[in-house]
Design an enzyme around this catalytic site. Structure first.
Site, PDB file in Angstrom:
ATOM      1  N   PHE A 153       1.818  17.893  34.651  1.00 58.31           N
ATOM      2  CA  PHE A 153       0.727  18.748  35.092  1.00 58.31           C
ATOM      3  C   PHE A 153      -0.068  17.990  36.137  1.00 58.31           C
ATOM      4  O   PHE A 153      -0.738  17.005  35.826  1.00 58.31           O
ATOM      5  CB  PHE A 153      -0.198  19.176  33.951  1.00 58.31           C
ATOM      6  N   ASP A 238      -0.817   9.459  38.863  1.00 59.98           N
ATOM      7  CA  ASP A 238      -1.856  10.469  38.675  1.00 59.98           C
ATOM      8  C   ASP A 238      -2.665  10.106  37.436  1.00 59.98           C
ATOM      9  O   ASP A 238      -2.269  10.387  36.308  1.00 59.98           O
ATOM     10  CB  ASP A 238      -1.213  11.851  38.524  1.00 59.98           C
ATOM     11  N   LYS A 267     -11.797  14.107  38.075  1.00 56.53           N
ATOM     12  CA  LYS A 267     -12.492  14.463  36.840  1.00 56.53           C
ATOM     13  C   LYS A 267     -13.693  13.556  36.564  1.00 56.53           C
ATOM     14  O   LYS A 267     -14.776  13.797  37.058  1.00 56.53           O
ATOM     15  CB  LYS A 267     -11.514  14.519  35.677  1.00 56.53           C
TER      16      LYS A 267
END
Length: 414
Positions: A153, A238, A267
């Site tokens: 993801f 990531d 984030k």
């Protein structure tokens, strides 16, 4: 006609049912939130519009690593709001260099490309890797490939969902961009076999979050780094969810002493206040970008840079990494005691866990709703799996209390 038609259309803001009904009418149905309407937050706690309190065990998918409205981050935001918020990169601003210097020191890399969202960081890394492949590695034009992992993801853009193996994220949005090779996660021989003269990069999550907090075998990440070096391929990691303290280290890669060529952050970098992301890389690789070839109006704006710098300062003390490591052991021990008592298995690192629930008890969504009724907010994923990722500011007694409630809810459903 009412002077404020939009207010009337939104319904009574103190009535949860009215707010949810208004969202259902007016907002695209690309999410299915739990039926709670959050109005306030502080630390690890939030309140709904009726004043009911909930312990936030999701932390905005790690965007709230430092909790809701951390005083140092709010202060940094207020201070910057009083002076300058946005210039665009058409001009220099007095906050960006300090932000980039902090990221370089924190990550051990050299150069920062500031962006806003996680998906932007991933798209940026893809562009950088391809440009590097053509200009440095010598891959023939338009033949560069990037190796990714199954069950990944990395975001929701059409490029990214094109190499997703999740049919819910993938199906119905094509045609998709070519140039990606999917291999099984945590399978080093398969990854090595996929590397060739046209491979620009390997793009993986050091821990797969959306897949259910899948932690690879010890040595896998080190093996990826070694394999990419041997093959003359970039390693793009990531760490948008796993980075910035979540796993008990600054980066999940730190557990194996690995440094990538490109590091993707997001984030928690915005402190739960504004969207901030970045690609941080080696000077050689980042040098392939030249003026005009890539950009973002809001990327590197003074407000984001000021808040991002305050986040880096919090992490520089090591306090939050230590808390995540210490309390992560409490979390793992508590879940271990529930294994066989409604929990089939659990995985995780630091204050991050994926918990597979016995399907006889219910789906992950059903369990999330039962926990919400008891004052705990979690998120389901993939059937009967839930994720727990509380703010790193959570106290041990709050965490153990939450585990006790989870045990009670599981016992009620068995």
């Amino acid at each position: 006609m009412s002077a404020h038609p939009s207010t009337e259309a939104a319904g009574d803001p103190t009535d949860p049912a009215a707010v949810i009904a208004a969202e259902d009418r007016l907002v695209a149905h690309n999410y299915r939130p739990l039926p709670v309407v959050v109005a306030r937050g502080e630390g690890v706690w939030v309140e709904d519009v009726r004043g009911n309190r909930y312990l936030d065990l999701l932390a905005g998918y790690s965007a709230l690593n430092f909790g809701h409205r951390h005083p140092a981050l709010v202060e940094a935001a207020h201070r910057q709001l009083d002076t300058l918020t946005l210039t665009s990169r058409a001009f220099h601003n007095d906050r960006l260099a300090a932000f980039a210097a902090g990221l370089a020191e924190l990550t051990g890399l050299d150069v920062t490309l500031p962006m806003n969202t996680g998906a932007e960081a991933v798209e940026s890394a893809i562009k950088i890797a391809r440009k590097w492949a053509y200009e440095v590695k010598g891959v023939p034009r338009d033949r560069a490939r990037i190796v990714v992992a199954a069950d990944n993801f990395h975001g929701r853009t059409t490029t990214i969902v094109g190499f997703s193996t999740d049919p819910v994220a993938h199906d119905g949005f094509g045609p998709y961009a070519p140039g990606f090779t999917v291999v099984p996660y945590n399978d080093l021989p398969a990854l090595e076999a996929a590397l060739d003269d046209t491979t620009a990069a390997v793009l993986i999550e050091p821990i797969q979050g959306e897949a259910g907090v899948i932690v690879p075998d010890d040595g896998y990440l080190r093996g990826v780094r070694e394999a990419t070096r041997r093959a003359g391929v970039l390693f793009a990691a990531d760490e948008i969810q796993s980075g910035l303290g979540r796993t008990g280290r600054t980066l999940a890669l730190d557990h194996e002493g690995v440094r990538p060529d490109l590091l993707l952050l997001g984030k928690a970098l915005g402190g739960g206040l504004v969207p901030v992301s970045a690609v941080v890389g080696t000077r050689e690789v980042m040098a392939v970008l030249r003026p005009g070839e890539h950009g973002s109006t809001f990327g590197g704006n003074p407000l984001s840079a000021a808040i991002g710098t305050a986040v880096i300062n919090l992490l520089a003390t090591g306090e939050y990494q230590e808390r995540a490591e210490r309390l992560g052991k409490v979390l793992a021990a508590g879940l271990g005691r529930l294994t066989g008592r409604g929990v089939l298995r659990h995985r995780g690192r630091g204050l991050w866990a994926g918990i597979d629930i016995d399907p006889a008890i219910g789906t992950g969504r059903q369990l999330s709703e039962r926990l919400m009724a008891r004052g705990l907010l979690v998120k389901d994923t993939h059937g009967s799996t839930i994720r727990i990722a509380p703010p790193l500011t959570i106290e041990e007694e709050e965490l153990t209390g939450a585990l006790d409630i989870l045990g009670e809810v599981l016992a009620e459903g068995s």
